[in-house]
Design a protein around this motif. Sequence first.
Motif, short mmCIF file in Angstrom:
data_model
loop_
_atom_site.label_atom_id
_atom_site.label_comp_id
_atom_site.label_asym_id
_atom_site.label_seq_id
_atom_site.Cartn_x
_atom_site.Cartn_y
_atom_site.Cartn_z
N GLU A 1 -9.04 1.42 5.52
CA GLU A 1 -9.58 0.72 4.35
C GLU A 1 -8.61 -0.29 3.76
OE1 GLU A 1 -10.57 3.85 1.69
OE2 GLU A 1 -12.19 4.66 2.94
N HIS A 2 -7.33 -0.13 4.03
CA HIS A 2 -6.31 -1.00 3.43
C HIS A 2 -5.74 -2.03 4.40
CE1 HIS A 2 -6.16 1.41 -0.28
NE2 HIS A 2 -6.33 2.45 0.51
N PHE B 1 3.02 -1.37 4.22
CA PHE B 1 2.77 0.05 4.00
C PHE B 1 4.07 0.75 3.62
CE2 PHE B 1 -1.17 -0.68 6.36
CZ PHE B 1 -2.06 0.16 5.71
N SER C 1 3.03 5.49 5.53
CA SER C 1 1.79 5.13 6.20
C SER C 1 1.16 6.35 6.84
CB SER C 1 2.10 4.07 7.27
OG SER C 1 2.94 4.66 8.28
N TRP C 2 0.39 6.09 7.89
CA TRP C 2 -0.22 7.19 8.64
C TRP C 2 0.83 8.10 9.28
CZ3 TRP C 2 -1.42 1.99 9.31
CH2 TRP C 2 -0.79 1.32 10.36
N PRO D 1 -3.66 12.82 -0.29
CA PRO D 1 -5.11 12.70 -0.13
C PRO D 1 -5.87 13.66 -1.03
CG PRO D 1 -4.15 13.85 1.75
CD PRO D 1 -3.01 13.32 0.94
N SER D 2 -7.03 13.22 -1.47
CA SER D 2 -7.92 14.08 -2.25
C SER D 2 -8.59 15.10 -1.33
CB SER D 2 -8.98 13.24 -2.95
OG SER D 2 -9.84 12.64 -1.97
N VAL E 1 0.86 -1.18 0.00
CA VAL E 1 0.00 0.00 0.00
C VAL E 1 0.90 1.23 0.00
CG1 VAL E 1 -1.73 1.33 1.26
CG2 VAL E 1 -1.89 -1.18 1.18
N ARG F 1 -8.62 6.59 5.82
CA ARG F 1 -8.23 6.04 4.52
C ARG F 1 -7.18 4.94 4.64
NH1 ARG F 1 -4.56 8.99 0.60
NH2 ARG F 1 -2.82 9.83 1.78
N TYR F 2 -6.50 4.88 5.77
CA TYR F 2 -5.56 3.78 5.99
C TYR F 2 -6.29 2.53 6.48
CZ TYR F 2 -2.02 7.38 5.46
OH TYR F 2 -1.24 8.39 4.95
N LEU G 1 -0.01 5.00 -0.72
CA LEU G 1 -1.09 5.92 -1.05
C LEU G 1 -0.54 7.25 -1.58
CD1 LEU G 1 -3.57 5.39 1.92
CD2 LEU G 1 -3.47 4.21 -0.29
N GLU H 1 -10.86 13.23 0.91
CA GLU H 1 -10.16 12.46 1.94
C GLU H 1 -9.64 13.37 3.05
OE1 GLU H 1 -8.44 8.54 -0.37
OE2 GLU H 1 -7.42 10.46 -0.64
#
Length: 260
Positions: free
Chosen positions: A82-83, A93, A96-97, A67-68, A62, A79-80, A64, A71
């Motif tokens: 979800e993965h 990851f 990550s966060w 963010p949009s 993952v 959003r994390y 990412l 998001e």
Amino acid sequence: MKKKVYEKELVRLQGELVKLQEWVRVEGARVVVVFEGRDAAGKGGVIKRVREYLNPRIARVVALPAPSDRERTKWYFQRYVEHLPAAGEIVLFDRSWYNRAGVERVMNFCTREEYIRFYRECPIFERLLVDDGILLRKYWFSVSDEEQERRFRSRLEDPMRRWKLSPMDVESINRWEDYSRAKDDMMMHTDIPEAPWNVVESDDKRSARINMIAHLLSTLPYTEVAQSSIELPPRPAAEGYERPPRDMQAYVPDHASTLG
């Protein structure tokens, strides 16, 4: 680390990773591995070696993007979540966060209130993951400023790898000490007994890869799973099938035959 020694040990460790994968699948375990660290510290190279012989349906990466707008209005960890893995899955990851405690803080992509809230919520979030049975492992890849700059210059001069050098990477040179302070604060607030940080010295890429993979394997309670025996059946006799003429299909040109 000498290349022959490295390659021999890497293959052995990758064999153990395959055993780990089968244990995860059979036992329905959930594994999360967080890869963080300095830009050009070698995270991508380690992830590549970890995944090399694993089933992508079981072990996935993952990574990412930014963010949009939508998001950005969510709870930061949403959003994390979800993965995160389901039973029988491994999630790696690639960052990550912890973006909030690193690049977002240093580059002013978040407010002081937001990263202070992150420090407060992150240990709670990770304890919830661990309490629910997720096997969470966190790795920080450390690289010296001299080695980081050498790797940046190598990317700059290599047209096959130049895409790996972003404006954010270049800015990290100017903000070396800012990132150091941010990392120290992050460690202080999020190095918890349930999910401790593991620092990987990565000036030597080969040693870093071996050390990280060996440590990961040593911390997981996997065992070798007995494989069911498989026998290939004898090929049945032909029953009159005729292949259509080759000119009815478009074939890829034989570029290989033009080479020396």
